[in-house]
Design an enzyme around this catalytic site. Sequence first.
Site, PDB file in Angstrom:
ATOM      1  N   TYR A  40       0.855  -1.186   0.000  1.00 34.59           N
ATOM      2  CA  TYR A  40       0.000   0.000   0.000  1.00 34.59           C
ATOM      3  C   TYR A  40       0.890   1.234   0.000  1.00 34.59           C
ATOM      4  CZ  TYR A  40      -4.218   2.713   0.864  1.00 34.59           C
ATOM      5  OH  TYR A  40      -5.249   3.605   0.754  1.00 34.59           O
ATOM      6  N   LYS A  95     -20.527 -20.636  -9.530  1.00 32.71           N
ATOM      7  CA  LYS A  95     -19.873 -20.510 -10.839  1.00 32.71           C
ATOM      8  C   LYS A  95     -18.432 -20.053 -10.653  1.00 32.71           C
ATOM      9  CE  LYS A  95     -20.565 -20.640 -15.350  1.00 32.71           C
ATOM     10  NZ  LYS A  95     -21.740 -20.909 -16.150  1.00 32.71           N
ATOM     11  N   ASP A 163     -24.904 -19.283 -20.455  1.00 28.82           N
ATOM     12  CA  ASP A 163     -26.160 -20.002 -20.651  1.00 28.82           C
ATOM     13  C   ASP A 163     -26.451 -20.194 -22.136  1.00 28.82           C
ATOM     14  OD1 ASP A 163     -26.739 -20.074 -17.865  1.00 28.82           O
ATOM     15  OD2 ASP A 163     -27.346 -17.992 -17.980  1.00 28.82           O
ATOM     16  N   GLY A 197     -35.248 -20.939 -26.175  1.00 30.30           N
ATOM     17  CA  GLY A 197     -34.626 -19.977 -25.276  1.00 30.30           C
ATOM     18  C   GLY A 197     -33.223 -19.638 -25.725  1.00 30.30           C
ATOM     19  N   ASN A 319     -21.508 -27.919 -19.162  1.00 32.91           N
ATOM     20  CA  ASN A 319     -20.862 -26.647 -19.495  1.00 32.91           C
ATOM     21  C   ASN A 319     -19.472 -26.490 -18.896  1.00 32.91           C
ATOM     22  OD1 ASN A 319     -23.247 -26.081 -20.793  1.00 32.91           O
ATOM     23  ND2 ASN A 319     -23.490 -24.046 -19.903  1.00 32.91           N
TER      24      ASN A 319
END
Length: 763
Positions: A40, A95, A163, A197, A319
Amino acid sequence: MSKQSKRREALVYHAKPRPGKIAVVPTKKYATQRDLALAYSPGVAEPCLEIEKDVNNVYKYTAKGNLVAVISNGTAVLGLGNIGPEASKPVMEGKGLLFKIFADIDVFDIEVDTENIEEFIQTVKMIAPTFGGINLEDIKAPEAFEIERRLKEELDIPVMHDDQHGTAIISAAALLNALELSEKSIEDAKIVVSGAGAAAISCTRLYLAFGAKRENVVMLDSKGVIRNDRDNLTSQKAEFATHRKIDTLDEAMVDADVFVGLSTSDIVSPSMLLAMAKNPIVFAMANPDPEIGYDLAIATRKDIIMATGRSDHPNQVNNVLGFPFIFRGALDVRATKINEAMKMAAVKALADLAKEAVPEQVNIAYGETRLTFSKEYIIPKPFDPRLIAAVPPAVARAAMESGVAKEPIEDWAKYEEQLLDRLGNDNKIVRLLLNRAKLDPKRVVFTEADSIDVLKAAQIVYEEGIAIPILLGRKDEIERLKEELEFDADVEIIDPKSDEQLEQKNKYANIYWEQHKRKGVTSLLAEKIMRERNYYAAMMVNEGDADALISGYSRSYPSVVKPMLDLIGLAPGSTRIATTNVMMTQRGPMFLSDTAININPSAQDLTKIAQMTAKVVKMFGMEPVMAMTSYSNFGSSKDQTATKVREAVSYLHKRHPDLLVDGELQTDFALNSDMLMDSFPFSKLAGKKVNTLIFPNLESANITYKLLKELNKAESVGPIMMGMRKPVHILQLHASVDEIVNMTAIAVIDSQQKEKLEQKAKK
């Protein structure tokens, strides 16, 4: 498992020991004030100024290049529908977890509270500088199409709505291979798509990109066939409207070559399948229940090529085969978008991978003798470790060739090594282990089932199909605990001390007495011994009333080993027993032997331990690369503790030259391949990644494995008993529920292996 029990378990999983499934972990040192001053103020100003000079330096000095946003507004969450942004967060975290464990990509999940397309787009655009890529998730159609289109046009980082494209990419790979097996061309294939869809539209578009003809496609929605004379069609549906004068799925299926289902369960009948063309291809991908059941479909048509979205049947369209690896490739070349060329490259890479020889690790995980390209294997399995080295390079090359890569890869061999290194500690081996056990579950006796953790583990293995538990202990206590856990399955409960078991106990006692009567055991003593759970359980396994045994949760290791040696004994050809632990480390699975039995093994003992460990490593589908460890390297000490290791290695080199083993070696040299190559290039392990350590004594092995477990929080599977005639495995004192579950899977696999050996011997 009752619905209420499942609900409670799911809620506890997400809430304990801390809420959620992902966390931020520091990647730089932070121990000293100097570290903090660099992290920092004031040190952080330097990279800030470099990025101000050239914005591309953000990839050099920050985590942007490996950070993806998983973004949703919660309008189309799984099968739950429009449940809102907050309710979608557990899914988005999930996910993120998949991104991390499959491709080592970091994720922030972002839930946006708007259903307005423009507001959503502007929100994502404003936060985009933080991320290297955007994964859109669970956004309802048709809004999802417009959101993705706009963001792809207006951002300079990869954007993908999984999707839509995830299912498209995986199913397209499966389709190409299925068509090849059925000796059909995609150009001539008549395709029926049930569903309209986002996923169905994207799938069909991708099939067209690979050569399918629009006039050969019939798409259906909830109202029936989408015809060009129907009113009020969205632009996406109109894109696939047919001129054919048909209205129903029955009519569409006549002479069809391909059925792609992304709709609802049980809408395809056997008569529809029989009406399809020769060698029909059916992808019934509705979840959790497909458009037609797998078993019904293959019973109806022997020539069918079938895929579903389920893991319990061949050809799962999942997927997870796609999105982690597609983003990995896109991020690694700093692609400005995920374009059609990149998606098509992923399709081809997946299709090609299914045609290559399958690693033994994958065969073992799925209980196959040899997976080969066929009707039952048209796409790779999710557990295939080659995915990360196959798909990202293909995607990266396509990005470079299509001109969207800002940071091209030059050394492809080095890139593949980097990808494989990313596999790390993601517990793939545990998933392989559990999956393999499920293929042929065995009867496992739990000797301490009246302990709640043991019973909970027994409940899990029963409900997950890993094993068939037999519960030993006080019956009233087990039944009370079962009720508390809502474990309502009718599983066998045995109390060796009860009157109910008197006949069986006396039978076992008589067998034991016959075997030991010349060793000072009286009939009365045999009856007394059989009241003890470990003896009773061991006799059950000996007599074939159970297949395997798990014990040791509440008793010391030596006290449990004694009855096992007394009753079970050594396997044919074995001269001693030993144990190995598998540690899930940052470098991958590491096998450590002997962690529980042999206090000070001789050189001859060490050779046996190494050989037994090698067999266990192979059982896990891995090739053993073994270092025989010491405090010295290759003769640097003449002390007996070092020379015995050297003697063991010499014997193994002479008698088992095919075994990849060397030593004696200090542990750092064994694990650091650069150090080993620099100092000892002659070693058989030079340039190799060691995955097995054989220790010179119990002390060093046990201390090492427990240090790894406690300091690095490395998950452990073991101690795995080696050299026993029957599958008996002893837990560490007060093992966790997960450790008991893993050890049960080991016991099941051990039983599977021993059963195969017995069958082979009979032949």
